[in-house]
Design an enzyme around this catalytic site. Sequence first.
Site, PDB file in Angstrom:
ATOM      1  N   ARG A  43       7.546 -35.925 -67.196  1.00 32.08           N
ATOM      2  CA  ARG A  43       8.854 -35.455 -66.748  1.00 32.08           C
ATOM      3  C   ARG A  43       9.923 -36.515 -67.046  1.00 32.08           C
ATOM      4  NH1 ARG A  43       8.281 -33.062 -60.789  1.00 32.08           N
ATOM      5  NH2 ARG A  43      10.354 -32.237 -61.338  1.00 32.08           N
ATOM      6  N   ASP A  66      13.998 -23.824 -57.247  1.00 29.18           N
ATOM      7  CA  ASP A  66      12.663 -24.081 -56.712  1.00 29.18           C
ATOM      8  C   ASP A  66      12.046 -22.827 -56.108  1.00 29.18           C
ATOM      9  OD1 ASP A  66      12.338 -26.686 -57.481  1.00 29.18           O
ATOM     10  OD2 ASP A  66      12.808 -27.564 -55.531  1.00 29.18           O
TER      11      ASP A  66
END
Length: 411
Positions: free
Chosen positions: A109, A296
Amino acid sequence: MSVVAVPGSKSVTARALFLAAAAEGTTTLRRPLLSDDTDGFAEGLTKLGYAVEREPDRWRIEGRPAGPAVGQADVYCRDAATAARFLPALAAAGHGTYRFDASAQMRRRPVAPLTDALRRLGVDLRHEEAEGHLPLTVTARGIKGGDLELDASLSSQFLTAMLLVAPLTAEGLRIRVTGLVSAPYVEITLAMMRSFGVEVLREGDTLTVPPGGYRATDYDIEPDASTASYFFAAAALTGASATVPGLGAGALQGDLRFVDILRRMGAEVETGADATTVTGTGRLSGVTVNMRDISDTMPTLAAIAPFADGPVRIEDVYNTRVKECDRLDACAENLRRQGIRVETGRDWIEIHPGTPIATEITCHGDHRIAMSFAVAGLRTPGVTFDDPGCVKKTFPEFHEAFAAQRRAWGV
């Protein structure tokens, strides 16, 4: 009505740990989230020399406005993006040499927007392997501050890290923001900074943070709105009712807006001063939604979308491709294996009505994939998971808590 106990917010707990470490004096955090991510963050603070005393529902942190208490540390951030992106900024405000590494998943990431910003402020840092990724070594000599332009199109966490560290700089920071995603998370940051004594001036896309540091406080951690989305979605899906206390009209977390989507789809939603209730009505309508600010919760909606009476199209969620996994592709892959028609693009997914078949869900090590498809499994008996334990990242007891709630609902 069924009252659901949701653990503390991961986002709020991580920010509170940073703020407590940076503040003058001793801060008490009440009802923090205990999960792999927050445990890793607290452990990282300990490695940096901060005094962290933990009891089940109360953590005490002795702040150090001057930065880490040790001159050298090796910090392992596990899978936690908040630790991997916040702690290097905190360390840069001190004096010493600090190395940060993480799991293979977190190494993939990006951290480049953060490290680019720190470099432009004069911080000496080095990516040891792939540029823009961990492992990373910071050779800290404090941060002068000044003007900064920051691209927040991949994650709002990069902006939050710079906002949080700004009061520890010599001159403060004036940050011009471009491409911001998940804007409500920045609102959480600003509100929490205010609680620790720092007021940020906002003028258009520019945020000005004064120097001077934080003051310690007692701080209550509200329940996690992203986690609450699974119980709200389950209620909407099954015709049950779920009430989450502690998440009401004054909640900090933007992910509570997920219930507005459920309302549009046909669920009944009541938001009071200190609680929110979702009640299923026996139907879910198709919907087109922009989830840029609450991305999310995208997997939560994607997993239950086949049970709607029309297509569910989710737009403007490119940043979900650089989370714990590529969540757009992961949702599409699992839905297709369940026999559901799905189309995807660079930043969107469209899911058509259907009856999912039982299959093993591929979690890709992502807690949100596992929890989202567990919700959908209420209507698809026999669903299993290749990595059910990945929920430890934010909710280690999820499967037990969800099973207990299912029994309480009788579904």
